[in-house]
Design a protein around this motif. Structure first.
Motif, PDB file in Angstrom:
ATOM      1  N   TYR A 126       7.467 -31.503 -10.325  1.00  0.00           N
ATOM      2  CA  TYR A 126       6.739 -31.027 -11.495  1.00  0.00           C
ATOM      3  C   TYR A 126       6.728 -32.096 -12.577  1.00  0.00           C
ATOM      4  O   TYR A 126       7.707 -32.801 -12.774  1.00  0.00           O
ATOM      5  N   THR A 127       5.611 -32.172 -13.290  1.00  0.00           N
ATOM      6  CA  THR A 127       5.515 -33.093 -14.420  1.00  0.00           C
ATOM      7  C   THR A 127       5.207 -32.299 -15.675  1.00  0.00           C
ATOM      8  O   THR A 127       4.727 -31.161 -15.608  1.00  0.00           O
ATOM      9  N   LEU A 128       5.492 -32.900 -16.805  1.00  0.00           N
ATOM     10  CA  LEU A 128       5.299 -32.227 -18.078  1.00  0.00           C
ATOM     11  C   LEU A 128       4.668 -33.219 -19.042  1.00  0.00           C
ATOM     12  O   LEU A 128       5.099 -34.372 -19.097  1.00  0.00           O
ATOM     13  N   ALA A 144       6.660 -36.678 -17.990  1.00  0.00           N
ATOM     14  CA  ALA A 144       8.052 -36.680 -17.542  1.00  0.00           C
ATOM     15  C   ALA A 144       8.176 -35.696 -16.394  1.00  0.00           C
ATOM     16  O   ALA A 144       7.273 -34.900 -16.151  1.00  0.00           O
ATOM     17  N   THR A 145       9.300 -35.744 -15.699  1.00  0.00           N
ATOM     18  CA  THR A 145       9.455 -34.913 -14.504  1.00  0.00           C
ATOM     19  C   THR A 145      10.618 -33.946 -14.668  1.00  0.00           C
ATOM     20  O   THR A 145      11.543 -34.187 -15.427  1.00  0.00           O
ATOM     21  N   ALA A 146      10.572 -32.854 -13.915  1.00  0.00           N
ATOM     22  CA  ALA A 146      11.445 -31.712 -14.185  1.00  0.00           C
ATOM     23  C   ALA A 146      12.416 -31.426 -13.061  1.00  0.00           C
ATOM     24  O   ALA A 146      12.157 -31.726 -11.904  1.00  0.00           O
ATOM     25  N   GLU A 199      15.052 -33.108  -8.783  1.00  0.00           N
ATOM     26  CA  GLU A 199      13.758 -33.510  -9.318  1.00  0.00           C
ATOM     27  C   GLU A 199      12.632 -33.286  -8.315  1.00  0.00           C
ATOM     28  O   GLU A 199      11.486 -33.072  -8.688  1.00  0.00           O
ATOM     29  N   SER A 214      13.306 -41.604  -8.127  1.00  0.00           N
ATOM     30  CA  SER A 214      12.583 -41.699  -9.388  1.00  0.00           C
ATOM     31  C   SER A 214      13.374 -41.169 -10.575  1.00  0.00           C
ATOM     32  O   SER A 214      13.072 -41.506 -11.710  1.00  0.00           O
ATOM     33  N   LYS A 249       5.637 -36.639  -4.871  1.00  0.00           N
ATOM     34  CA  LYS A 249       6.531 -37.671  -5.394  1.00  0.00           C
ATOM     35  C   LYS A 249       7.962 -37.327  -5.048  1.00  0.00           C
ATOM     36  O   LYS A 249       8.295 -36.167  -4.838  1.00  0.00           O
ATOM     37  N   GLY A 250       8.813 -38.324  -5.004  1.00  0.00           N
ATOM     38  CA  GLY A 250      10.230 -38.075  -4.780  1.00  0.00           C
ATOM     39  C   GLY A 250      10.528 -37.829  -3.314  1.00  0.00           C
ATOM     40  O   GLY A 250       9.637 -37.721  -2.481  1.00  0.00           O
ATOM     41  N   CYS A 251      11.800 -37.699  -2.982  1.00  0.00           N
ATOM     42  CA  CYS A 251      12.218 -37.687  -1.585  1.00  0.00           C
ATOM     43  C   CYS A 251      12.047 -36.335  -0.918  1.00  0.00           C
ATOM     44  O   CYS A 251      12.229 -36.208   0.286  1.00  0.00           O
ATOM     45  N   MET A 307      11.117 -34.458 -20.965  1.00  0.00           N
ATOM     46  CA  MET A 307      11.781 -33.494 -20.101  1.00  0.00           C
ATOM     47  C   MET A 307      13.291 -33.483 -20.255  1.00  0.00           C
ATOM     48  O   MET A 307      13.933 -32.460 -20.059  1.00  0.00           O
ATOM     49  N   CYS A 356      19.359 -34.258  -6.890  1.00  0.00           N
ATOM     50  CA  CYS A 356      19.305 -34.180  -8.346  1.00  0.00           C
ATOM     51  C   CYS A 356      18.340 -33.103  -8.815  1.00  0.00           C
ATOM     52  O   CYS A 356      18.248 -32.840 -10.005  1.00  0.00           O
TER      53      CYS A 356
END
Lengths: 131, 134
Positions: free
Chosen positions: A64-66, A7-9, A127, B124, A57-59, B107, A125
């Motif tokens: 971060y991933t978990l 998942a992402t943080a 992320e 995402s 990843k992302g814009c 998360m 957001c």
């Protein structure tokens, strides 16, 4: 690597909630984060820690991933706090240095949040972030 | 005094009946979302869905609790537990056919709008989207 889902943080630039120590810890966990991680690990039979990674990843460049982890890899940084272990993969260590990991709950949602003094900016957001 | 109260109650009833109910084709709500919503709302509170300009893909969903209900609102009500969701007409145009879910992962746990047939792509985390051009 890991058989568990990731998942992402959310990342926030700026000041820590916990009082700053005289040296920069790899990562500080708030009480709320420790409690949440304890609950999560208790639900897993064979995970020994949460592992923090970073992905392109992302814009805004980085995320971060978990994920759950069973074994500590050779170059993972270990943070232990109140009996709870978090492992940080090498690529994430530099940008996480001095950050605080929190778990924020309100009526509509609850989530891990990283308060990161090293980042330049995040997308709306939170992320995705850049350093 | 009693007349005033009755009048107010009747006005309330009339106002509520004036709000069109959302159909299954317009908004779907998962059992998990309805159940969670029932847990978190105070008396008179509803989940409000909005679409606003912004975010990295051009439009973004806003989800919040609201005690107000406006003239251009449409209403969804759970037949199971009475939990309610409101969405204004303009926002509905951007999410017609979508599903309201309560998503839990490692998360984050939160209400989300998923499977929006009008959204072409999104960032995402799921809060921003770009509509299809047609």
């Amino acid at each position: 690597m890991s058989k568990f889902g990731g998942a992402t943080a959310k990342v926030i630039k700026g000041a820590l909630k916990v009082r700053q120590t005289s040296f920069r810890a790899a990562l500080t966990l708030t009480n709320e984060a420790v409690s949440r991680i304890r609950v999560l690990l208790a639900q897993q039979n064979d995970a020994n820690a949460l592992k923090i990674g970073v992905r392109q990843k992302g814009c805004n460049g980085l995320t971060y991933t978990l994920e759950y982890a069973k074994d500590k890899q050779k170059f993972d940084e270990e943070v232990e706090q109140d009996g709870i272990k978090v492992w940080i993969e090498p690529k994430a260590q530099l940008s996480l240095l001095g950050s605080e990991m929190d778990y924020v709950t309100d009526k509509l949602s609850s989530e891990f949040v990283f308060r990161n003094p090293n980042i330049k900016g995040t997308c709306g957001c939170g992320e995705s972030f850049s350093i | 005094m009693l007349t005033q109260k009755i009048g107010r109650l009747m006005a309330c009833t009339v106002t509520r009946q004036a709000h069109r109910m959302l159909t299954e084709q317009e908004i779907k709500v998962t059992n998990k979302a309805a159940s969670r919503l029932k847990e978190v709302v105070d008396n008179g509170e509803r989940l409000r869905l909005e679409v606003d300009g912004g975010g990295c893909s051009g439009f973004e969903y806003k989800i919040r609790l609201d005690k107000k209900i406006n003239n251009d609102d449409l209403l969804w009500k759970s037949s199971e537990n009475g939990a309610e969701i409101v969405v204004d007409e303009l926002s509905l145009g951007f999410l017609k056919g979508a599903t309201v879910d309560f998503v839990e992962d490692l998360m984050k746990s939160s209400f989300r709008i998923v499977n929006n047939p009008i959204a072409e792509k999104g960032c995402s985390c799921g809060s921003s989207f770009a509509p299809k051009m047609d």
